[in-house]
Scaffold this motif. Structure first.
Motif, PDB file in Angstrom:
ATOM      1  N   UNK A   1      44.658  30.005  54.673  1.00  0.00           N
ATOM      2  CA  UNK A   1      44.439  28.777  53.744  1.00  0.00           C
ATOM      3  C   UNK A   1      45.599  27.891  53.667  1.00  0.00           C
ATOM      4  N   UNK A   2      46.817  28.199  54.390  1.00  0.00           N
ATOM      5  CA  UNK A   2      47.950  27.390  54.385  1.00  0.00           C
ATOM      6  C   UNK A   2      47.666  26.039  54.729  1.00  0.00           C
ATOM      7  N   UNK A   3      46.808  25.787  56.054  1.00  0.00           N
ATOM      8  CA  UNK A   3      46.522  24.538  56.391  1.00  0.00           C
ATOM      9  C   UNK A   3      45.593  23.789  55.552  1.00  0.00           C
ATOM     10  N   UNK A   4      44.926  24.520  54.889  1.00  0.00           N
ATOM     11  CA  UNK A   4      44.011  23.491  53.862  1.00  0.00           C
ATOM     12  C   UNK A   4      44.620  23.039  52.644  1.00  0.00           C
ATOM     13  N   UNK A   5      45.868  23.635  52.415  1.00  0.00           N
ATOM     14  CA  UNK A   5      46.655  23.339  51.472  1.00  0.00           C
ATOM     15  C   UNK A   5      47.562  22.035  51.827  1.00  0.00           C
ATOM     16  N   UNK A   6      48.010  22.157  53.104  1.00  0.00           N
ATOM     17  CA  UNK A   6      48.799  21.018  53.714  1.00  0.00           C
ATOM     18  C   UNK A   6      48.066  20.005  53.777  1.00  0.00           C
ATOM     19  N   UNK A   7      46.534  20.212  54.151  1.00  0.00           N
ATOM     20  CA  UNK A   7      45.661  18.960  54.210  1.00  0.00           C
ATOM     21  C   UNK A   7      45.745  18.177  53.050  1.00  0.00           C
ATOM     22  N   UNK A   8      45.697  18.817  52.136  1.00  0.00           N
ATOM     23  CA  UNK A   8      45.659  17.987  50.741  1.00  0.00           C
ATOM     24  C   UNK A   8      47.034  16.930  50.394  1.00  0.00           C
ATOM     25  N   UNK A   9      47.879  17.169  51.313  1.00  0.00           N
ATOM     26  CA  UNK A   9      48.994  16.324  51.248  1.00  0.00           C
ATOM     27  C   UNK A   9      49.234  15.567  52.521  1.00  0.00           C
TER      28      UNK A   9
ATOM     29  N   UNK B   1      50.635  30.339  52.141  1.00  0.00           N
ATOM     30  CA  UNK B   1      49.668  29.855  51.266  1.00  0.00           C
ATOM     31  C   UNK B   1      49.889  29.856  49.963  1.00  0.00           C
ATOM     32  N   UNK B   2      50.826  30.933  49.555  1.00  0.00           N
ATOM     33  CA  UNK B   2      51.507  31.074  48.061  1.00  0.00           C
ATOM     34  C   UNK B   2      52.639  30.287  47.768  1.00  0.00           C
ATOM     35  N   UNK B   3      53.339  29.857  48.863  1.00  0.00           N
ATOM     36  CA  UNK B   3      54.609  28.942  48.469  1.00  0.00           C
ATOM     37  C   UNK B   3      54.620  27.478  49.262  1.00  0.00           C
ATOM     38  N   UNK B   4      53.757  27.254  50.057  1.00  0.00           N
ATOM     39  CA  UNK B   4      53.687  25.975  50.812  1.00  0.00           C
ATOM     40  C   UNK B   4      53.459  24.743  49.791  1.00  0.00           C
ATOM     41  N   UNK B   5      52.928  24.894  49.011  1.00  0.00           N
ATOM     42  CA  UNK B   5      52.485  23.615  47.838  1.00  0.00           C
ATOM     43  C   UNK B   5      53.663  23.353  47.118  1.00  0.00           C
ATOM     44  N   UNK B   6      54.461  24.446  46.768  1.00  0.00           N
ATOM     45  CA  UNK B   6      55.685  24.516  46.011  1.00  0.00           C
ATOM     46  C   UNK B   6      56.642  23.527  46.741  1.00  0.00           C
ATOM     47  N   UNK B   7      56.893  23.848  48.152  1.00  0.00           N
ATOM     48  CA  UNK B   7      57.637  23.463  49.013  1.00  0.00           C
ATOM     49  C   UNK B   7      57.506  21.997  49.150  1.00  0.00           C
ATOM     50  N   UNK B   8      56.144  21.639  49.404  1.00  0.00           N
ATOM     51  CA  UNK B   8      55.932  20.304  49.588  1.00  0.00           C
ATOM     52  C   UNK B   8      56.108  19.396  48.543  1.00  0.00           C
ATOM     53  N   UNK B   9      56.030  19.836  47.258  1.00  0.00           N
ATOM     54  CA  UNK B   9      56.057  19.150  46.101  1.00  0.00           C
ATOM     55  C   UNK B   9      57.525  18.936  45.956  1.00  0.00           C
ATOM     56  N   UNK B  10      58.315  19.828  46.453  1.00  0.00           N
ATOM     57  CA  UNK B  10      59.828  19.930  46.127  1.00  0.00           C
ATOM     58  C   UNK B  10      60.497  18.680  47.064  1.00  0.00           C
ATOM     59  N   UNK B  11      59.629  18.409  48.218  1.00  0.00           N
ATOM     60  CA  UNK B  11      60.137  17.301  48.935  1.00  0.00           C
ATOM     61  C   UNK B  11      59.615  16.041  48.378  1.00  0.00           C
ATOM     62  N   UNK B  12      58.504  15.981  47.958  1.00  0.00           N
ATOM     63  CA  UNK B  12      57.914  14.761  47.239  1.00  0.00           C
ATOM     64  C   UNK B  12      58.581  14.438  45.855  1.00  0.00           C
ATOM     65  N   UNK B  13      58.987  15.522  45.272  1.00  0.00           N
ATOM     66  CA  UNK B  13      59.770  15.321  43.945  1.00  0.00           C
ATOM     67  C   UNK B  13      61.232  14.550  44.172  1.00  0.00           C
ATOM     68  N   UNK B  14      61.793  14.365  45.328  1.00  0.00           N
ATOM     69  CA  UNK B  14      63.010  13.684  45.742  1.00  0.00           C
ATOM     70  C   UNK B  14      63.026  12.492  45.489  1.00  0.00           C
ATOM     71  N   UNK B  15      64.219  12.096  44.736  1.00  0.00           N
ATOM     72  CA  UNK B  15      64.262  10.333  44.321  1.00  0.00           C
ATOM     73  C   UNK B  15      64.342   9.749  45.450  1.00  0.00           C
ATOM     74  N   UNK B  16      64.942  10.339  46.657  1.00  0.00           N
ATOM     75  CA  UNK B  16      65.316   9.609  48.126  1.00  0.00           C
ATOM     76  C   UNK B  16      63.782   9.204  48.431  1.00  0.00           C
ATOM     77  N   UNK B  17      63.798   7.997  49.032  1.00  0.00           N
ATOM     78  CA  UNK B  17      62.521   7.603  49.757  1.00  0.00           C
ATOM     79  C   UNK B  17      62.252   7.701  51.193  1.00  0.00           C
TER      80      UNK B  17
END
Length: 248
Positions: A46-54, A16-32
């Protein structure tokens, strides 16, 4: 340029403390053309609740118990539909926004089957603790203790079909065993992307017990014998010494 699909597999458990940063790192890539697959070990924090937001950006999510991190990685590979597959740990991020674009460009050249790059270990305050500069690979370097940083290891998906997945009987050395098998034993062509592609966040000091360390050494050795690395005992010592060099 974005027609090559890259599958990025993230394995997590109570992250839960890191998964959001990880997902955002993928989203932040210029490659589509990215397929982000998250394999969760049945988190309760609460990890799954965070993933659910994305859920609009994450292609696949599986949450169920597994036989450890490499079993989960194998599940991710089985679900992947990209031509190229790589792993992004839940507490790692891409070092810059064009990382996957640079990786894809290397694979556009059809001779590239495996790619690896450089990696920085970051302290909790964001400063660099260790630099892992991989260097260009020449056959025989595994016998000198060399290995590429696993979080920078990307390969064509069909290679897993040809050469097999992560072997659970190698425990913590499963990533080393797979890379030694693909690169050293099977001599798959490799490409070195001479850049820091991944920032790995070290969560402070790892408190390995002596028995834990001995087991790690044994599993490394087993992987070396299995993949015909020459002089495994010397390679094992050199592999340890290479880590020390990264601090300077």
């Amino acid at each position: 340029m974005h027609h090559l699909k890259i599958s990025v597999v993230t394995v997590c458990y109570n992250a839960a403390s890191t998964i959001e940063r990880c997902i955002q790192a993928v989203m932040g890539q210029c490659y589509s053309n990215i397929e982000h697959i998250i394999i969760d070990g049945g988190s309760t924090d609460g990890t799954l609740a965070i993933i659910e937001q994305y859920k609009d950006t994450v292609a696949r999510v599986v949450s169920e118990p597994d036989k450890g991190i490499y079993d989960a990685m194998n599940k991710g590979i089985a679900l992947a539909t990209g031509e190229v597959v790589g792993m992004l740990n839940a507490d790692d991020v891409f070092a810059y926004e064009h990382a996957l674009e640079d990786i894809a460009r290397a694979f556009e050249d059809n001779s590239t089957v495996i790619l690896y790059a450089d990696l920085n270990y970051l302290k909790p305050n964001g400063l660099v603790l260790r630099k892992w500069v991989s260097g260009r690979y020449k056959h025989g370097m595994f016998s000198k203790g060399w290995m590429p940083p696993h979080p920078t290891f990307y390969c064509r998906r069909d290679l897993y079909k040809q050469l097999g997945n992560y072997r659970l009987d190698f425990g913590t050395a499963a990533d080393y065993e797979l890379m030694a098998r693909f690169i050293h034993l099977k001599k798959s062509p490799v490409f070195y992307l001479e850049r820091v592609v991944i920032n790995m966040n070290t969560g402070g000091v790892s408190n390995n017990s002596y028995t834990g360390r001995a087991k790690v050494l044994f599993l490394d050795l087993k992987a070396m014998y299995k993949n015909r690395v020459k002089y495994p005992l010397i390679a094992l010592i050199l592999k340890r010494l290479r880590k020390i060099k990264q601090f300077f």
